[in-house]
Design an enzyme around this catalytic site. Structure first.
Site, PDB file in Angstrom:
ATOM      1  N   GLU A 199     -33.790  11.129  16.244  1.00 59.03           N
ATOM      2  CA  GLU A 199     -34.715  10.009  16.068  1.00 59.03           C
ATOM      3  C   GLU A 199     -34.128   9.059  15.033  1.00 59.03           C
ATOM      4  OE1 GLU A 199     -38.754  10.949  14.874  1.00 59.03           O
ATOM      5  OE2 GLU A 199     -39.305   8.819  14.777  1.00 59.03           O
ATOM      6  N   ASN A 228     -38.590   4.116  17.245  1.00 59.23           N
ATOM      7  CA  ASN A 228     -40.018   3.820  17.087  1.00 59.23           C
ATOM      8  C   ASN A 228     -40.311   2.371  17.438  1.00 59.23           C
ATOM      9  OD1 ASN A 228     -41.241   6.347  15.645  1.00 59.23           O
ATOM     10  ND2 ASN A 228     -39.286   5.945  14.625  1.00 59.23           N
ATOM     11  N   GLU A 276     -40.668   5.653  21.066  1.00 61.46           N
ATOM     12  CA  GLU A 276     -41.783   6.395  20.493  1.00 61.46           C
ATOM     13  C   GLU A 276     -42.915   5.432  20.165  1.00 61.46           C
ATOM     14  OE1 GLU A 276     -40.836   9.119  17.363  1.00 61.46           O
ATOM     15  OE2 GLU A 276     -39.393  10.198  18.626  1.00 61.46           O
ATOM     16  N   ASP A 332     -46.068   9.581  19.937  1.00 64.00           N
ATOM     17  CA  ASP A 332     -45.775   9.987  18.563  1.00 64.00           C
ATOM     18  C   ASP A 332     -47.073  10.379  17.861  1.00 64.00           C
ATOM     19  OD1 ASP A 332     -44.226  10.363  16.327  1.00 64.00           O
ATOM     20  OD2 ASP A 332     -43.588   8.275  16.161  1.00 64.00           O
ATOM     21  N   GLU A 388     -43.167  18.073  15.086  1.00 64.65           N
ATOM     22  CA  GLU A 388     -42.614  17.280  13.988  1.00 64.65           C
ATOM     23  C   GLU A 388     -42.849  17.989  12.662  1.00 64.65           C
ATOM     24  OE1 GLU A 388     -43.114  12.726  14.977  1.00 64.65           O
ATOM     25  OE2 GLU A 388     -44.975  13.555  14.194  1.00 64.65           O
TER      26      GLU A 388
HETATM   27  P1  C2E Z   1     -42.649   9.006  12.288  1.00 63.17           P
HETATM   28  O1  C2E Z   1     -42.182   8.233  13.442  1.00 63.17           O
HETATM   29  O2  C2E Z   1     -43.771   9.956  12.503  1.00 63.17           O
HETATM   30  O3  C2E Z   1     -41.375   9.722  11.703  1.00 63.17           O
HETATM   31  C1  C2E Z   1     -41.359  11.010  11.142  1.00 63.17           C
HETATM   32  C2  C2E Z   1     -41.413  10.956   9.635  1.00 63.17           C
HETATM   33  O4  C2E Z   1     -41.485  12.277   9.111  1.00 63.17           O
HETATM   34  C3  C2E Z   1     -40.151  10.356   9.014  1.00 63.17           C
HETATM   35  O5  C2E Z   1     -40.537   9.699   7.805  1.00 63.17           O
HETATM   36  C4  C2E Z   1     -39.337  11.596   8.681  1.00 63.17           C
HETATM   37  O6  C2E Z   1     -38.376  11.375   7.666  1.00 63.17           O
HETATM   38  C5  C2E Z   1     -40.416  12.525   8.233  1.00 63.17           C
HETATM   39  N1  C2E Z   1     -40.066  13.939   8.387  1.00 63.17           N
HETATM   40  C6  C2E Z   1     -39.277  14.512   9.310  1.00 63.17           C
HETATM   41  N2  C2E Z   1     -39.218  15.845   9.158  1.00 63.17           N
HETATM   42  C7  C2E Z   1     -39.995  16.140   8.103  1.00 63.17           C
HETATM   43  C8  C2E Z   1     -40.364  17.372   7.437  1.00 63.17           C
HETATM   44  O7  C2E Z   1     -39.946  18.474   7.792  1.00 63.17           O
HETATM   45  N3  C2E Z   1     -41.211  17.268   6.379  1.00 63.17           N
HETATM   46  C9  C2E Z   1     -41.697  16.065   5.941  1.00 63.17           C
HETATM   47  N4  C2E Z   1     -42.503  16.064   4.895  1.00 63.17           N
HETATM   48  N5  C2E Z   1     -41.389  14.890   6.547  1.00 63.17           N
HETATM   49  C10 C2E Z   1     -40.549  14.929   7.618  1.00 63.17           C
HETATM   50  P2  C2E Z   1     -39.960   8.258   7.460  1.00 63.17           P
HETATM   51  O8  C2E Z   1     -38.513   8.197   7.842  1.00 63.17           O
HETATM   52  O9  C2E Z   1     -40.341   7.951   6.052  1.00 63.17           O
HETATM   53  O10 C2E Z   1     -40.749   7.294   8.431  1.00 63.17           O
HETATM   54  C11 C2E Z   1     -42.136   7.123   8.294  1.00 63.17           C
HETATM   55  C12 C2E Z   1     -42.705   6.337   9.447  1.00 63.17           C
HETATM   56  O11 C2E Z   1     -42.223   5.001   9.441  1.00 63.17           O
HETATM   57  C13 C2E Z   1     -42.319   6.892  10.809  1.00 63.17           C
HETATM   58  O12 C2E Z   1     -43.119   8.012  11.098  1.00 63.17           O
HETATM   59  C14 C2E Z   1     -42.594   5.695  11.682  1.00 63.17           C
HETATM   60  O13 C2E Z   1     -43.968   5.592  11.973  1.00 63.17           O
HETATM   61  C15 C2E Z   1     -42.194   4.548  10.771  1.00 63.17           C
HETATM   62  N6  C2E Z   1     -40.830   4.108  11.120  1.00 63.17           N
HETATM   63  C16 C2E Z   1     -39.641   4.628  10.734  1.00 63.17           C
HETATM   64  N7  C2E Z   1     -38.614   3.926  11.263  1.00 63.17           N
HETATM   65  C17 C2E Z   1     -39.169   2.949  12.013  1.00 63.17           C
HETATM   66  C18 C2E Z   1     -38.640   1.888  12.827  1.00 63.17           C
HETATM   67  O14 C2E Z   1     -37.433   1.713  12.996  1.00 63.17           O
HETATM   68  N8  C2E Z   1     -39.545   1.068  13.442  1.00 63.17           N
HETATM   69  C19 C2E Z   1     -40.886   1.244  13.292  1.00 63.17           C
HETATM   70  N9  C2E Z   1     -41.722   0.401  13.937  1.00 63.17           N
HETATM   71  N10 C2E Z   1     -41.425   2.228  12.557  1.00 63.17           N
HETATM   72  C20 C2E Z   1     -40.568   3.070  11.916  1.00 63.17           C
HETATM   73 CA    CA Z   2     -41.528   8.640  15.419  1.00 62.56          CA
HETATM   74 CA    CA Z   3     -44.318  11.105  14.235  1.00 60.94          CA
END
Ligand code: C2E
Ligand code: CA
Ligand code: CA
Ligand code: CA
Length: 278
Positions: free
Chosen positions: A58, A117, A149, A179, A236
């Site tokens: 991802e 995403n 997603e 998602d 996830e």
């Molecule tokens: P998401 O799509 O639900 O992504 C999963 C989030 O959970 C990611 O946080 C990831 O780093 C984190 N994660 C993965 N495995 C674990 C784990 O084992 N434990 C914990 N505590 N966390 C874990 P991240 O990278 O901070 O991203 C947060 C949200 O920001 C994403 O949730 C998504 O909704 C949004 N996002 C990230 N990149 C993009 C993007 O390129 N475009 C858009 N529109 N939204 C994005």
């Molecule tokens: Ca996602």
């Molecule tokens: Ca997610």
């Protein structure tokens, strides 16, 4: 037919779901960051639970801020939502992802599917979807290499446009993931109308599940729903071996989480994959 928990539900079955918002960067700063190419995708592996094989990654944005260092999306993604900049932001992310896919191919890696995403705005915007399709056609990357997603909240916000656009993307051969499954308001009926190929169970239901027997039934019903609709299920936020085993035994297809790997820069992924296969 409410699935799992309502957003904001704080019952004993549900972890607190919505952390307080962080101070957000201004639109001007974000526009400048985009021009300066400061947004970079990090990649987090997703593996098959039965075999441990890598199934895809991802793409998760990070802001390489010149003064504040690497910033997570929680610092800025909400500001982009509802603003035309979100379209350009996603196109920029996708462009970087496409370049990486071509680069990994040239390293002789097995074809990786990359999940990206899409925001609620993106999903409802016909001209954005046109741009996206043109961009990918021009790159030569096969649609089957990409999974979009979307959250159920995004889908529900402008249901008819979202359904049309999801249908277009699926017809072209892209994958489509729901998602954060379980935290919104969708009914089984609405879920079944969407042409998803993958269902990602929100981390709030996965994390620590082994310690909460009363959560096992909701997990099981989510996994059964995925299975009955013929979509792949992904857990996830798998952080512990106990949760891994539980999810695997409940029949979950794939896992993503810190237990396997945190999101990493593209340069590190090739090494991670080679190490993983040893
Ligand atoms: P998401 O799509 O639900 O992504 C999963 C989030 O959970 C990611 O946080 C990831 O780093 C984190 N994660 C993965 N495995 C674990 C784990 O084992 N434990 C914990 N505590 N966390 C874990 P991240 O990278 O901070 O991203 C947060 C949200 O920001 C994403 O949730 C998504 O909704 C949004 N996002 C990230 N990149 C993009 C993007 O390129 N475009 C858009 N529109 N939204 C994005
Ligand atoms: Ca996602
Ligand atoms: Ca997610
Ligand atoms: Ca999320």
């Amino acid at each position: 037919t409410q699935l799992l928990c309502k957003a904001g539900d704080r019952g004993s079955d549900c972890a607190p779901l919505v952390p307080p918002p962080l101070p957000q960067a201004s639109l001007e700063e974000l526009a400048q960051a985009l021009t300066r190419k400061e947004f970079v995708p990090y990649f987090q592996p997703k593996v098959a639970m039965q075999t441990g094989h890598l199934k895809g990654v991802e793409a998760l944005v990070r802001w390489n801020h010149p003064e504040r260092g690497l910033l997570a999306p929680a610092h800025f993604i909400d500001t982009l939502e509802g603003h035309p900049l979100m379209a350009d932001f996603t196109i920029d992310m996708v462009q970087q992802v496409l370049e990486r896919i071509l680069d990994w191919q040239s390293h002789g890696l097995p074809p990786l599917t990359v999940s990206v995403n899409l925001s609620a705005d993106n999903l409802a915007d016909r001209s954005f979807i046109d741009r996206l399709i043109a961009q990918i056609s021009a790159s030569g990357v096969k649609p089957a290499s990409l999974v979009w997603e979307v959250t159920e909240t995004s889908v529900m916000r402008q249901l008819s446009q979202a359904l049309t656009n999801m249908g277009r993307l699926r017809l072209m051969g892209f994958g489509l993931a729901m998602d954060d499954f379980g935290i919104g308001y969708s009914s089984m009926q609405q879920f079944a109308r969407c042409p998803f190929t993958e269902l990602k169970i929100d981390r709030a239901f996965v994390n620590g599940a082994a310690q909460w027997p009363n959560r096992h039934m909701v997990l099981k019903s989510a996994l059964d729903l995925g299975q009955s609709l013929g979509v792949a299920t992904v857990a996830e936020g798998v952080e512990t071996v106990e949760d891994w085993k539980l999810l695997r035994d409940l029949g979950c297809d794939m896992a993503q989480g810190y237990l396997l790997a945190k999101p990493m820069p593209a340069e590190d992924l090739v090494g991670w994959i080679r190490q993983d296969r040893r």
